[in-house]
Design an enzyme around this catalytic site. Structure first.
Site, mmCIF file in Angstrom:
data_model
loop_
_atom_site.group_PDB
_atom_site.id
_atom_site.type_symbol
_atom_site.label_atom_id
_atom_site.label_comp_id
_atom_site.label_asym_id
_atom_site.label_seq_id
_atom_site.Cartn_x
_atom_site.Cartn_y
_atom_site.Cartn_z
ATOM 1 N N ARG A 279 0.824 -1.205 0.000
ATOM 2 C CA ARG A 279 0.000 0.000 0.000
ATOM 3 C C ARG A 279 0.859 1.255 0.000
ATOM 4 O O ARG A 279 0.491 2.263 -0.620
ATOM 5 C CB ARG A 279 -0.944 0.002 1.197
ATOM 6 C CG ARG A 279 -1.900 1.185 1.187
ATOM 7 C CD ARG A 279 -2.974 1.104 2.267
ATOM 8 N NE ARG A 279 -3.962 0.096 1.925
ATOM 9 C CZ ARG A 279 -4.205 -0.982 2.643
ATOM 10 N NH1 ARG A 279 -3.503 -1.193 3.746
ATOM 11 N NH2 ARG A 279 -5.133 -1.847 2.289
ATOM 12 N N ALA A 280 2.012 1.203 0.655
ATOM 13 C CA ALA A 280 2.891 2.366 0.690
ATOM 14 C C ALA A 280 3.357 2.737 -0.713
ATOM 15 O O ALA A 280 3.409 3.926 -1.073
ATOM 16 C CB ALA A 280 4.095 2.087 1.594
#
Length: 668
Positions: A279-280
């Site tokens: 997700r980062a």
């Protein structure tokens, strides 16, 4: 005529460049996932968030649709649908919907329209805050204090982009895509890791230290309070310019190219900072594209990647709750190479290094370290238990705790009425239904089956029997869930060799309890007594960051004022009962029972124990006395307190936590 409410202009906010940039980027690209704003109180967090909505372009919605469907692509499952292509549409400003931390589940997801149901108008769903926030901003002030059952609802909606309602005879789903913006003061506790990761960007804010900047902030706020309409009008042109720039950046967004070099730079940065999951990378890529569009570029550069990384990665670097969020600027420079020139159109320096005095500047490793100070300022070498000379302070030492371990689960016996948590049984606002009460005597959701049953019993007495509902038939569910508790440790920090070794183990135990409290939403406090008095070194808190920092700096040494420690603990518990009377507590006293603060110290400590017994404090005494010949003073103290007693010769952190687990299970 309704009085118009003026919102402080976004363009008038000063001293919060990172916060303003993060809010603007989420306005340009809502897919980034929102912003978490961390900082001390009084730093304009809420002011900036509430001003953001005015900058966003208006949205077009289907007329009379309570779920804000887009006319170009209406939700096929919309409860107010289906919407035909010819449906009328209207344009309205973006909504900023505030979710109170004490809101009930029915207010968040919606529930049965009671008025229509009771008047015979049929079953109709009344939308909640998630429906209202669709295609807008959902703002949660003090998001770290949000109850767990509401956090679960937010996580589901953020993951799926939809809200599912299964309650009060209603079963439906509707779209719920919004930018989640939360503000919090870290001293009041941390967020659950799952919710923390759902925020796309995060910002640390602090009050500026530059006197001139502080003067300007106060001057503007006073001017706004004195004449909101005039102040807002003075910034109307700047607001319009910002709004037009956001709209232009949104229009440019599809044209921005995220090249292979920029994508590789995103991956390198995320890998270098060892963040979990992917997700980062996605958030960082989206934020870099939005930053390029905001700066008027059609290709992502390393300056855009740097600006995105500074906002997208700090809160994802926490490996456990004791880690402080932050960004290693040197590592970021090393990964991305030389700092590129951001250009004149890049507000906030294109994500360049924070100002030297800014909140993100690194702290020197030896600055303010308690352990770097000499143990004895006088330089004297005195025995640990020696009576200190009047003109020389008692020698002290600072002992570091060991690595925290996972504490056992312990619960308070019986059923309480405390704050919703994850530990002891309690009647709460969420959980399994165990009964029902009249609507005016409860706070739970409407119990549909019990309501119908009450109406049927009342109607059966009439002739002819006919089922009808009146307000007196309403019943609310009684829910049993879990509550959070308070564990207050009262620890001997006097200065023998055993005490110094014990302090390292006790600190580790407290850190372990704090780690468990973070997961279970408990509160933990720490009172220590040494030399001549007792100190509440850790007020009851759920913030593991603040707790860990204070524990590591906890000194040990001097005489043993046991009575002062017990009385300080009693006063702390009294204040906490006034503040939160439903939160049950356990006092844990770690001592060998000796009192060496004067000739009458033993008698004073016994009177303090009697006081705790009269107050009905649930307590546990852990005896740390060692050696072949033991005086048994701690056992006598426990008897006077009416407390549970456990002997631990060589006190270990595991032994302390195990004793707490056993005693708490027996304390009501």
């Amino acid at each position: 005529m309704e009085e118009r409410v003026h919102v402080y202009p976004f363009s008038a906010v000063v001293g919060s460049d990172d916060l303003m940039l993060a809010l603007i980027l989420t306005g340009v690209s809502p897919e980034i996932g929102g912003v978490l704003v961390r900082g001390e109180k009084g730093t304009a967090k809420s002011t900036a968030v509430r001003a953001q909505a005015a900058l966003l372009p208006p949205v077009t919605v289907v007329a009379d649709c309570r779920f804000s469907c887009d006319p170009a692509a209406p939700d096929p499952a919309c409860p107010d649908g289906p919407h035909p292509p010819s449906a009328a549409s209207v344009s309205r400003p973006v909504r900023l919907v505030e979710l109170p931390v004490g809101a009930g589940e029915d207010r968040v997801v919606g529930s049965l329209h009671l008025e229509k149901a009771l008047s015979g108008g049929g079953v109709e769903y009344e939308p909640g805050l998630l429906a209202r926030a669709h295609r807008g901003i959902l703002y949660v002030d003090e998001v770290n204090l949000l109850h767990d059952h509401l956090v679960d609802l937010l996580l589901d909606a953020a993951a799926m982009g939809r809200a599912t309602v299964e309650r009060d005879g209603v079963s439906l789903t509707h779209a719920a895509r919004f930018s989640l913006v939360g503000t919090m003061n870290p001293e009041e506790g941390e967020l659950r890791p799952q919710l923390l990761d759902r925020f796309g960007l995060s910002v640390e804010v602090a009050a500026p230290r530059d006197p001139a900047l502080r003067v300007e902030i106060v001057r503007r706020r006073l001017a706004f309070d004195a004449d909101p309409e005039g102040f807002t009008a003075a910034y109307a042109a700047a607001e319009r310019e910002l709004s037009e720039r956001v709209a232009a950046a949104r229009a440019r967004l599809p044209e921005v190219v995220l090249g292979e070099d920029a994508l590789l730079a995103v991956a390198e940065v995320c890998a270098a900072f060892d963040v979990d999951g992917m997700r980062a990378d996605l958030v960082c890529a989206r934020a870099a594209v939005a930053h390029a569009a905001w700066c008027g570029r059609t290709e992502v550069t390393r300056a855009d990647v740097r600006a995105a990384a500074r906002l997208a990665l700090p809160h994802r670097r926490r490996r456990n709750p004791f880690d402080s969020p932050g960004m290693d600027e040197d590592l970021l420079d090393e990964v991305l190479g030389d700092d590129p020139d951001p250009g004149p159109d890049d507000p906030g320096g294109g994500g360049g290094p924070a100002p030297e005095d800014g909140p993100d500047s690194p702290v020197p490793s030896d600055a303010g370290s308690a352990s770097s100070a000499p143990a004895d300022p006088s330089g004297a070498s005195a025995p640990p238990d020696a009576e200190p000379r009047p003109d020389v302070p008692a020698p002290v030492s600072v002992t570091a705790p060991e690595e925290a371990y996972r504490a056992r689960l312990f619960t308070v016996a019986g059923t309480g009425n405390g704050t919703l948590g994850r530990r002891s049984r309690a009647v709460t606002t969420a959980g399994r239904t165990v009964g029902d009460v009249p609507a005016d005597r409860g706070t739970g959701p409407i119990h549909l089956a019990a309501t119908v049953r009450a109406a049927a019993l009342r109607s059966a007495a009439s002739r002819p029997a006919r089922l009808s509902l009146v307000p007196a038939d309403l019943r609310r569910a009684v829910l049993e869930g879990r509550e959070s508790n308070l564990v207050l440790l009262c620890v001997d920090a006097s200065g023998s060799m055993a005490a110094r070794r014990r302090m390292a183990q006790v600190k580790t135990a407290v850190l372990a309890l704090l780690l468990d409290a973070y997961r279970r939403r408990d509160r933990v406090g720490l009172v220590t007594f040494r030399d001549r008095d007792a100190t509440l070194v850790l007020p009851p808190t759920g913030s593991v960051d603040v707790a860990a920092a204070r524990l590591r700096e906890l000194p040990a040494g001097g005489r043993t004022p046991l009575a002062e420690g017990l009385l300080e603990a009693a006063e702390t518990l009294r204040r906490e009962r006034l503040r939160d009377p439903d939160r049950r507590a356990l006092l844990v006293v770690v001592t060998d029972g000796r009192a060496t603060a004067g000739p009458a110290a033993v008698e004073r400590s016994l009177r303090a124990a009697d006081h705790l017994a009269r107050e009905g404090v649930a307590a546990l005494v852990i005896d740390s006395e060692t050696g072949r010949f033991r005086m048994g003073l701690a056992a006598a103290l426990a008897r006077r307190m009416g407390a549970e007693y456990t002997h631990v010769g060589e006190v270990s952190a595991e032994s302390i936590t195990s004793a707490v687990a056993e005693a708490t299970g027996r304390a009501a």
